[in-house]
Design a protein around this motif. Sequence first.
Motif, mmCIF file in Angstrom:
data_model
loop_
_atom_site.group_PDB
_atom_site.id
_atom_site.type_symbol
_atom_site.label_atom_id
_atom_site.label_comp_id
_atom_site.label_asym_id
_atom_site.label_seq_id
_atom_site.Cartn_x
_atom_site.Cartn_y
_atom_site.Cartn_z
ATOM 1 N N ILE A 141 -1.536 -3.289 -8.398
ATOM 2 C CA ILE A 141 -0.884 -4.594 -8.305
ATOM 3 C C ILE A 141 -1.766 -5.675 -8.922
ATOM 4 C CG2 ILE A 141 -0.063 -6.359 -6.701
ATOM 5 C CD1 ILE A 141 1.805 -3.964 -6.991
ATOM 6 N N ALA A 183 -0.480 -7.892 -11.944
ATOM 7 C CA ALA A 183 -0.308 -9.320 -11.699
ATOM 8 C C ALA A 183 -1.074 -10.152 -12.727
ATOM 9 C CB ALA A 183 -0.781 -9.661 -10.287
ATOM 10 N N ILE A 233 7.040 -4.212 -2.489
ATOM 11 C CA ILE A 233 6.134 -5.130 -3.190
ATOM 12 C C ILE A 233 6.732 -5.470 -4.547
ATOM 13 C CG2 ILE A 233 3.784 -5.442 -4.054
ATOM 14 C CD1 ILE A 233 3.022 -3.093 -2.119
ATOM 15 N N VAL A 242 6.005 -7.670 -8.232
ATOM 16 C CA VAL A 242 5.166 -8.457 -9.137
ATOM 17 C C VAL A 242 6.095 -9.146 -10.123
ATOM 18 C CG1 VAL A 242 3.324 -8.432 -10.856
ATOM 19 C CG2 VAL A 242 3.232 -6.863 -8.910
ATOM 20 N N VAL A 266 2.648 -12.198 -6.655
ATOM 21 C CA VAL A 266 2.868 -11.006 -5.840
ATOM 22 C C VAL A 266 3.646 -11.390 -4.591
ATOM 23 C CG1 VAL A 266 1.768 -9.129 -4.552
ATOM 24 C CG2 VAL A 266 0.745 -9.965 -6.688
ATOM 25 N N VAL A 325 -4.174 -10.326 -3.681
ATOM 26 C CA VAL A 325 -4.302 -8.870 -3.541
ATOM 27 C C VAL A 325 -4.941 -8.518 -2.202
ATOM 28 C CG1 VAL A 325 -5.377 -6.800 -4.506
ATOM 29 C CG2 VAL A 325 -4.389 -8.506 -6.032
ATOM 30 N N LEU A 385 -2.356 -8.842 0.445
ATOM 31 C CA LEU A 385 -1.435 -7.713 0.348
ATOM 32 C C LEU A 385 -2.039 -6.467 0.998
ATOM 33 C CD1 LEU A 385 1.155 -6.396 -0.827
ATOM 34 C CD2 LEU A 385 -0.181 -5.921 -2.891
#
Length: 275
Positions: free
Chosen positions: A120, A124, A219, A221, A228, A242, A245
Amino acid sequence: MPFEDFMMLDYMTNIIDILLVWFVIYKIIMVIKGTKAVQLLKGIFVIIIVQTLSVFLGFDTLSAMMEQVIEWGFLAIIIIFQPELRRALEQLGRGRLFARSGNQEEEETKLIIDHIGTSISYMAKRRIGALLSIERETGLGDYIETGIPLQSKITSELLINIFIPNTPLHDGAVVLQKNQIAAAACYLPLSESAFISKELGTRHRAAIGISEVTDAITIVVSEETGAVSLTKNGELHRGLSVEDLKSLLSEELLSSSKSKQNNSSLFSMRGKRND
């Protein structure tokens, strides 16, 4: 002691003995699960079956040969699987042999969260659009069937590669099921809520839609901004870092009472940012 009480005690002792044997066998199977020892165990069962049949049918030569295989086979097993046996004895000495399966599951979940966080973060920063749904109690089999089956190990490299633009699998959702990437290019139901901001695209609507009908964690992006987001129980939580998350995933996927207690407060801090 009356005879009836003695018989009852003996009966209970036998039951406990049998349950303990089954428990030990179950734990041994959990220890060797996923290793090459599983194939060896299958081979041993085949040899035992052949030996039994050869005795029953009167095949003396075959029976004698199988007896030699069984007699010397255990020595060969000790030599071949010496590293595995040594690790098992070390774990037994530390008192970890029978707790290994639970610890392994937790470590695997942590590793999966790290892989998700790494992928991610990469996407991102480069504004690569992504949609990733994690199955929990409610099965996602109907949605997995709409995609391309993969049944592969979860790695950050594979997740990144799937969502690279203009590749065959990038359009659609990736569904994680039982510590595997079950399928890619899956179709998720779009939310019909009138309260969703019009600036949000199809990925966000699909993420909210799947969270409205299942308990999956999804999730997103953003391809436009690289932002995110995460959906859970019909709620959209935007602007997550991040680290945020990974923290939320740890709370949801690692079953601990402390995580569950802190879950609502952390979501309340991050979940109100629906602008």
